[in-house]
Design a protein around this motif. Structure first.
Motif, PDB file in Angstrom:
ATOM      1  N   ARG A  57     -12.288  -6.715  -2.368  1.00 35.50           N
ATOM      2  CA  ARG A  57     -12.960  -5.418  -2.335  1.00 35.50           C
ATOM      3  C   ARG A  57     -14.421  -5.637  -1.991  1.00 35.50           C
ATOM      4  NH1 ARG A  57     -12.556  -1.790  -7.486  1.00 35.50           N
ATOM      5  NH2 ARG A  57     -10.737  -0.988  -6.370  1.00 35.50           N
ATOM      6  N   GLU A  83      -8.990   2.786  -6.681  1.00 36.09           N
ATOM      7  CA  GLU A  83      -8.566   4.164  -6.429  1.00 36.09           C
ATOM      8  C   GLU A  83      -7.270   4.220  -5.635  1.00 36.09           C
ATOM      9  OE1 GLU A  83     -11.790   5.949  -4.406  1.00 36.09           O
ATOM     10  OE2 GLU A  83     -13.163   5.903  -6.129  1.00 36.09           O
ATOM     11  N   ASP A  84      -6.639   3.085  -5.420  1.00 33.29           N
ATOM     12  CA  ASP A  84      -5.451   3.036  -4.577  1.00 33.29           C
ATOM     13  C   ASP A  84      -4.194   2.852  -5.413  1.00 33.29           C
ATOM     14  OD1 ASP A  84      -6.780   3.033  -1.917  1.00 33.29           O
ATOM     15  OD2 ASP A  84      -7.640   1.172  -2.688  1.00 33.29           O
ATOM     16  N   THR A  85      -3.138   3.551  -5.005  1.00 30.63           N
ATOM     17  CA  THR A  85      -1.835   3.406  -5.638  1.00 30.63           C
ATOM     18  C   THR A  85      -1.036   2.370  -4.868  1.00 30.63           C
ATOM     19  OG1 THR A  85      -1.860   5.736  -6.290  1.00 30.63           O
ATOM     20  CG2 THR A  85       0.262   4.598  -6.344  1.00 30.63           C
ATOM     21  N   LYS A 106       0.843  -1.191   0.000  1.00 25.28           N
ATOM     22  CA  LYS A 106       0.000   0.000   0.000  1.00 25.28           C
ATOM     23  C   LYS A 106       0.873   1.233   0.000  1.00 25.28           C
ATOM     24  CE  LYS A 106      -4.160   1.741   0.472  1.00 25.28           C
ATOM     25  NZ  LYS A 106      -4.017   3.000  -0.090  1.00 25.28           N
ATOM     26  N   ALA A 135      -8.181  -1.553   2.922  1.00 33.53           N
ATOM     27  CA  ALA A 135      -7.783  -1.462   1.521  1.00 33.53           C
ATOM     28  C   ALA A 135      -7.562  -2.841   0.939  1.00 33.53           C
ATOM     29  CB  ALA A 135      -6.518  -0.611   1.378  1.00 33.53           C
ATOM     30  N   LYS A 162      -6.985   3.239   6.447  1.00 34.37           N
ATOM     31  CA  LYS A 162      -7.111   2.783   5.065  1.00 34.37           C
ATOM     32  C   LYS A 162      -6.447   1.432   4.880  1.00 34.37           C
ATOM     33  CE  LYS A 162      -7.644   7.072   2.474  1.00 34.37           C
ATOM     34  NZ  LYS A 162      -7.067   7.900   1.416  1.00 34.37           N
ATOM     35  N   ALA A 203      -0.786   5.075   2.539  1.00 32.63           N
ATOM     36  CA  ALA A 203      -2.062   4.875   3.224  1.00 32.63           C
ATOM     37  C   ALA A 203      -1.879   5.044   4.720  1.00 32.63           C
ATOM     38  CB  ALA A 203      -2.604   3.489   2.923  1.00 32.63           C
TER      39      ALA A 203
END
Length: 348
Positions: A189, A169-171, A8, A19, A15, A11
């Motif tokens: 998810r 939407e997460d890098t 992650k 996540a 999150k 974050a």
């Protein structure tokens, strides 16, 4: 798909807890993913040599709340800070002598060592969770290191590529081409935490079944086929058994036939009709027939390829029968008598 190791990126702790994305990435999951990462944005490294460490990299500043220092001038404070920086620079130099281009630390990395790593072209990742660091060391072929005085004794991890990716939407930063090619990640998810928890439990059950199947490779036909076969054999034996034992056998056979009934009910079909069809098919010696829940009909499990683990099926039957036997053995309930009420002859 190439094996991938997910981290992650940027974050916070909340999150990181939620996540989890739902897709198969062909990766290894590191706990709740990495809470924080360092390194140039969009960095892409190839043929990476990774040093995985669990060491303090946060001593380049004076901890006012953790120490007590008495000085007579601000110049002395600057000297102490300079001494701490020199110690940290020596530590970073010892790390860089390992010939790495990626440094992953279990603990925090402060700004000064981060700057030194950036100047040397080394990607630094901080605050990786402990379980994740252990798994990362396993799949990359490295070892977790705490001292750096003997680079020749340290086993480095290797992977072919490190790059940033977007999932939802997460890098994320993923490590591909790890030494153990069978490593993989399932990223979940869900709209709510309850959905995520349920998906995680279901996935855990499936992995446990796979583990048991590896130990015991024998399988049986699913879709209620094996239960109907066992129920048919028990019923035939009950018909030939005199006495009260036949009643218990018939009850056991009825309980076995409840499993395909539950399967049909969970799928939203008419369980009475489907179980009756399945029972008739088994009476015609169609011993491989079970419930096809994709179409809501009775089908051939051998052709459909629907199987279950023999070990899991055996354990389910044993556990259920033991629980039923334990309940039947309870033939008396000890109940405490109610307290006798004594009239109060001394009211206030």
């Amino acid at each position: 798909m190439a094996p991938v190791n997910i981290f992650k990126h940027g974050a916070d702790e909340e999150k990181a807890e939620t996540a989890r994305l739902s897709s198969f990435v062909g990766a290894i999951a590191i706990g709740d993913l990495v809470k924080s990462t360092l390194g140039p944005k969009g960095m892409r490294l190839e043929n990476v040599k990774i040093l995985i460490a669990n060491t303090g990299m946060d001593t380049d500043k004076i901890k006012i709340f953790g120490s007590r220092v008495r000085v007579d001038s601000t110049a002395k404070v600057a000297e102490i800070e300079l001494a701490e920086k020199e110690k940290m620079k020596e530590k970073v130099d010892r790390i860089l002598k390992h010939g790495i281009n990626c440094f992953i630390n279990r603990q925090l990395i402060y700004n000064y060592p981060e700057q030194l790593f950036a100047q040397a072209g080394v990607m630094a990742i901080e605050h990786a969770d402990f379980a994740g660091v252990e798994r990362l060391a396993l799949v990359t072929g490295g070892e977790i290191t705490s001292t750096f005085d003997h680079p020749e004794m340290v086993k480095l991890g290797h992977c072919k590529l490190i790059e940033e990716v977007m999932i939802g939407e997460d890098t994320l930063i993923h490590f591909s081409g790890v030494a153990m090619g069978e490593a993989c990640t399932v990223v979940l998810r869900g709209a709510t935490q309850q959905i995520l928890d349920e998906a995680e439990r279901s996935l855990h059950d499936a992995l446990c079944v796979l583990a048991q199947t590896v130990k015991e490779p024998r399988t049986v036909y699913g879709g209620g086929c094996s239960e109907m076969l066992m129920a048919k054999v028990v019923t035939d034996l009950a018909n030939r058994t005199p006495g009260k034992e036949a009643v218990a056998m018939e009850s056991f056979a009825k309980a076995l036939r409840m499993l395909p009934t539950i399967i049909a009910d969970n799928a939203g079909y008419d369980s009475a009709d489907l179980v009756a069809q399945l029972r008739a098919a088994h009476q015609e010696n169609k011993t491989t027939f079970g419930l096809n829940m994709s179409e809501g009909t009775v089908g051939n499990m051998a052709e459909l390829g629907i199987t279950e683990s023999f070990q899991v099926k055996r354990q389910v039957l044993l556990s259920a029968s033991e629980a039923a036997e334990m309940i039947l053995r309870v033939d008396n309930i000890i109940k405490a008598a109610p307290r006798k009420r004594v009239p109060d002859h001394h009211p206030c």
